[in-house]
Design a protein around this motif. Structure first.
Motif, PDB file in Angstrom:
ATOM      1  N   LEU A 101       0.670  -1.274   0.025  1.00 52.24           N
ATOM      2  CA  LEU A 101       0.366  -0.181  -0.352  1.00 52.24           C
ATOM      3  C   LEU A 101       0.832   1.608  -0.537  1.00 52.24           C
ATOM      4  CD1 LEU A 101      -2.532   1.548   0.410  1.00 52.24           C
ATOM      5  CD2 LEU A 101      -2.133   1.348   2.719  1.00 52.24           C
ATOM      6  N   VAL A 102       1.847   1.195   0.746  1.00 48.26           N
ATOM      7  CA  VAL A 102       2.721   2.572   1.023  1.00 48.26           C
ATOM      8  C   VAL A 102       3.678   2.544  -0.553  1.00 48.26           C
ATOM      9  CG1 VAL A 102       4.489   3.399   2.013  1.00 48.26           C
ATOM     10  CG2 VAL A 102       2.853   2.118   3.669  1.00 48.26           C
ATOM     11  N   GLN A 103       4.054   1.460  -0.685  1.00 49.68           N
ATOM     12  CA  GLN A 103       4.635   1.358  -2.530  1.00 49.68           C
ATOM     13  C   GLN A 103       3.530   2.040  -3.148  1.00 49.68           C
ATOM     14  OE1 GLN A 103       5.626  -2.393  -3.670  1.00 49.68           O
ATOM     15  NE2 GLN A 103       7.868  -0.754  -4.591  1.00 49.68           N
ATOM     16  N   SER A 104       2.943   1.904  -3.563  1.00 52.97           N
ATOM     17  CA  SER A 104       1.261   1.887  -4.482  1.00 52.97           C
ATOM     18  C   SER A 104       0.971   3.545  -4.391  1.00 52.97           C
ATOM     19  CB  SER A 104       0.191   1.126  -4.111  1.00 52.97           C
ATOM     20  OG  SER A 104      -0.135  -0.114  -4.300  1.00 52.97           O
ATOM     21  N   VAL A 105       0.995   3.628  -3.122  1.00 53.32           N
ATOM     22  CA  VAL A 105       0.703   5.693  -3.086  1.00 53.32           C
ATOM     23  C   VAL A 105       1.753   6.555  -3.383  1.00 53.32           C
ATOM     24  CG1 VAL A 105      -0.057   7.354  -0.665  1.00 53.32           C
ATOM     25  CG2 VAL A 105      -1.058   5.293  -0.908  1.00 53.32           C
ATOM     26  N   LEU A 106       2.997   6.032  -2.572  1.00 55.51           N
ATOM     27  CA  LEU A 106       4.188   6.936  -3.116  1.00 55.51           C
ATOM     28  C   LEU A 106       4.621   6.797  -4.973  1.00 55.51           C
ATOM     29  CD1 LEU A 106       7.209   5.501  -0.491  1.00 55.51           C
ATOM     30  CD2 LEU A 106       6.403   7.344  -0.711  1.00 55.51           C
ATOM     31  N   GLY A 107       3.960   5.482  -5.478  1.00 57.41           N
ATOM     32  CA  GLY A 107       3.855   5.374  -6.672  1.00 57.41           C
ATOM     33  C   GLY A 107       2.622   6.672  -7.625  1.00 57.41           C
ATOM     34  N   LEU A 108       1.696   6.756  -6.799  1.00 56.32           N
ATOM     35  CA  LEU A 108       0.593   7.970  -7.496  1.00 56.32           C
ATOM     36  C   LEU A 108       1.407   9.022  -7.046  1.00 56.32           C
ATOM     37  CD1 LEU A 108      -2.442   8.502  -8.180  1.00 56.32           C
ATOM     38  CD2 LEU A 108      -2.975   8.126  -6.273  1.00 56.32           C
ATOM     39  N   LEU A 109       2.039   8.756  -5.767  1.00 55.92           N
ATOM     40  CA  LEU A 109       3.012  10.944  -6.104  1.00 55.92           C
ATOM     41  C   LEU A 109       3.600  11.008  -6.675  1.00 55.92           C
ATOM     42  CD1 LEU A 109       3.539  10.554  -1.925  1.00 55.92           C
ATOM     43  CD2 LEU A 109       1.699  12.640  -3.180  1.00 55.92           C
ATOM     44  N   LEU A 110       4.736   9.593  -6.972  1.00 59.10           N
ATOM     45  CA  LEU A 110       5.943   9.776  -8.053  1.00 59.10           C
ATOM     46  C   LEU A 110       4.911  10.013  -9.612  1.00 59.10           C
ATOM     47  CD1 LEU A 110       8.703   9.668  -8.500  1.00 59.10           C
ATOM     48  CD2 LEU A 110       8.243   7.393  -9.353  1.00 59.10           C
ATOM     49  N   VAL A 111       3.553   9.572 -10.001  1.00 57.58           N
ATOM     50  CA  VAL A 111       3.517   9.771 -11.310  1.00 57.58           C
ATOM     51  C   VAL A 111       3.003  11.485 -11.130  1.00 57.58           C
ATOM     52  CG1 VAL A 111       1.009   9.488 -12.439  1.00 57.58           C
ATOM     53  CG2 VAL A 111       2.234   7.730 -11.915  1.00 57.58           C
ATOM     54  N   LEU A 112       2.361  11.984 -10.055  1.00 56.30           N
ATOM     55  CA  LEU A 112       1.457  13.426 -10.735  1.00 56.30           C
ATOM     56  C   LEU A 112       2.881  13.867 -10.499  1.00 56.30           C
ATOM     57  CD1 LEU A 112      -1.626  12.705  -7.383  1.00 56.30           C
ATOM     58  CD2 LEU A 112      -1.766  12.785  -9.733  1.00 56.30           C
ATOM     59  N   SER A 113       3.913  14.283  -9.663  1.00 60.79           N
ATOM     60  CA  SER A 113       5.045  15.062  -9.985  1.00 60.79           C
ATOM     61  C   SER A 113       5.638  14.785 -10.742  1.00 60.79           C
ATOM     62  CB  SER A 113       5.849  14.037  -8.583  1.00 60.79           C
ATOM     63  OG  SER A 113       6.478  13.696  -9.036  1.00 60.79           O
TER      64      SER A 113
END
Length: 154
Positions: A136-148
């Motif tokens: 879950l943490v990895q998935s949310v961090l990935g979402l932040l990376l995509v948005l950035s």
């Protein structure tokens, strides 16, 4: 050549983060719903998919980090997106090389019974929970990376 590496950055990021979300939140739950009569089979298939996305993540992270270092040099080390990828890489490696083998060993130790019907049930449930939190943490961090990435802060 720079256009190609920029485009490849976007493709690799999409493949990795899209794969995390697709496998973790669409495919795995669908497997357990469709194979509700055989949870062991569903778990085995889901485990293989999580292993696959783990290996894919290692390769994708390596490319993304190399891209950032070659593009920005040592200045990449001052960007939060660089450290976001490093953190995702570490979480993926902990899961792939630490937690997933432990879960597989617990399953093997429980044979001929299913692990959830054995004395190892509580240990398995605990480590499965750890695995889920890491994912879950990895998935949310990935979402932040995509948005950035959409704002051009590669």
């Amino acid at each position: 050549m720079r256009r190609l590496t920029d485009a490849l950055y976007d493709v690799v990021l999409t493949l990795w983060v899209g794969g995390l979300w697709t496998i973790g939140y669409l495919v795995a739950p669908t497997l357990f719903a469709a194979l509700s009569a055989d949870r062991q089979l569903a778990g085995g298939l889901a485990g293989k998919l999580f292993e696959l996305i783990g290996w894919l993540g290692l390769g994708c992270a390596a490319y993304l980090l190399l891209y950032m270092l070659l593009r920005a040099g040592m200045a990449a080390l001052r960007r939060w997106t660089f450290w976001l990828v490093v953190l995702m890489l570490v979480l993926g490696a902990v899961s792939l090389f630490g937690v997933q083998p432990l879960l597989a060993q617990l399953k093997a130790d429980a044979l001929p019974r299913e692990v959830m019907e054995s004395v190892l049930r509580n240990r398995f449930a605990t480590w499965h929970g750890v695995s889920s939190i890491l994912y879950l943490v990895q998935s949310v961090l990935g979402l932040l990376l995509v948005l950035s990435s959409r704002r051009g802060s590669k």
